[in-house]
Design an enzyme around this catalytic site. Sequence first.
Site, PDB file in Angstrom:
ATOM      1  N   SER A  79       0.916  -1.114   0.172  1.00 16.94           N
ATOM      2  CA  SER A  79      -0.078   0.135  -0.055  1.00 16.94           C
ATOM      3  C   SER A  79       1.082   1.240   0.231  1.00 16.94           C
ATOM      4  CB  SER A  79      -1.020   0.002   1.242  1.00 16.94           C
ATOM      5  OG  SER A  79      -1.844   0.966   1.056  1.00 16.94           O
ATOM      6  N   ASP A  90      -9.549  -4.865  -5.288  1.00  9.09           N
ATOM      7  CA  ASP A  90      -8.799  -3.814  -4.520  1.00  9.09           C
ATOM      8  C   ASP A  90      -9.696  -2.502  -4.772  1.00  9.09           C
ATOM      9  OD1 ASP A  90      -7.303  -1.890  -2.996  1.00  9.09           O
ATOM     10  OD2 ASP A  90      -5.527  -3.240  -3.393  1.00  9.09           O
ATOM     11  N   HIS A 120      -7.362  -5.537  -1.004  1.00  4.95           N
ATOM     12  CA  HIS A 120      -6.106  -5.069  -0.291  1.00  4.95           C
ATOM     13  C   HIS A 120      -5.790  -5.603   0.987  1.00  4.95           C
ATOM     14  CE1 HIS A 120      -3.998  -1.157  -0.806  1.00  4.95           C
ATOM     15  NE2 HIS A 120      -3.854  -0.793   0.725  1.00  4.95           N
TER      16      HIS A 120
END
Length: 429
Positions: free
Chosen positions: A251, A349, A382
Amino acid sequence: MIIPWLFLVVALIGAGFTANALRPLRGPLWWLAFFAAWLTTELALHHVLWQAVAVALFVAAGALETWHGWAGLAVTFVSWLGLGWLFFNAHRDGRVVHDALEQALGPAFGEVLDERFVAPHKRLDWGRVLMPFRMKHPDVERIRDIPYADDDHPRHRLDIYRPRSPVRGAPVLLQIHGGAWMIGRKDQQGLPLMYRMATRGWVCVAINYRLSPEATWPDHLIDCKRAMRWVREHIAAYGGDPDLVVVTGGSAGGHLAAMMGLTANDPEYQPGFEQVDTSVLAFVPFYGVFDWTDRYGLRGERHPMMRRLERYIVKVARHEAPHIYHRGSPMSHIEGDVPPAMVLHGTSDTLVPVAEAERFVGLLRATSCEPVVYAEFVGAHHAFEVFPSVRALHAINGVEAFAAWVVSRELQRRAADREAEHGTGALVG
């Protein structure tokens, strides 16, 4: 009777988790939908287990005595089909990773791997899958809270994970945590990967860095490069080779890992230590953020990340300082010598669009002479590798192989250089 009704309600709740994992909800509660989808997807087998236990208890209590209970049973079976599909997608990611490596590195990439740094087989550790939050490994030593800068800032600390048996000249994995540049710690992310790599002979370094809103970009990246300076100067004392460094993160950590790979030795991000070599052998971003400018219109002006950047991280509107957002985007630094890369992203995601990773990989492949491995995981959300799920272990297998390939190639190059020097010396003599 209340039991059949209660069974139906519980079945609908379970099915709701499954449906949200397959197609995450959006809107004001997107963050809650994300966490539910993430945990359901990566713990699909565990969801089947708790639902099976619930079914057995409800049936024993008389849930099937009315049609409401039978409806609940039907809903549960449909939910299990969805969970089975989630598990199937996760398990076939082993093939996805292998194909991605083979496409980028060649079908014989496994033949050049140094056996010291990669496992001889890639079978999943199902014990870890069933106990996903058990992170530690008895063969790995953790050294905590080593300062990496000259000041006393509490965020300028790093942890080292290394084999308990003595090592010397081991490759180094530099792990950068995520958390939207505002939250997170070095002991929260990348643990399955670091423990695996440490058991394979690597020395892993997990770093903290200053967080916004206290920190203003590019403080975050400068701290990562300060940590890299520490690695250059001190990692040999812990058994690592300072010239064999692969950087990774997820991330915001993926963003910083990409920036580390693409801005090596850039004096703008090395104030006061401009002469330190901050280059890396390769970079491996998981579900990274690669574009702060939204040049392809994948987010939009009102996207939460864009507002967060303007208010808390860059602290200036994008239209007022477009050059900062441009320079803060890994996509803007793809030029010249680009190190090898492995990019991993999930198609589901909702925090960072998969299309951004696809564009980033396309730009890398169009520019770089080095291999770019891209593993796109169908149905993954994610943070899919934060704990050792089936998908996470397949991804870790791939990263282990890629990193071993990069290091093996570098060691072979060193050996060839030494041989050439000896040959030249013999001719001169």
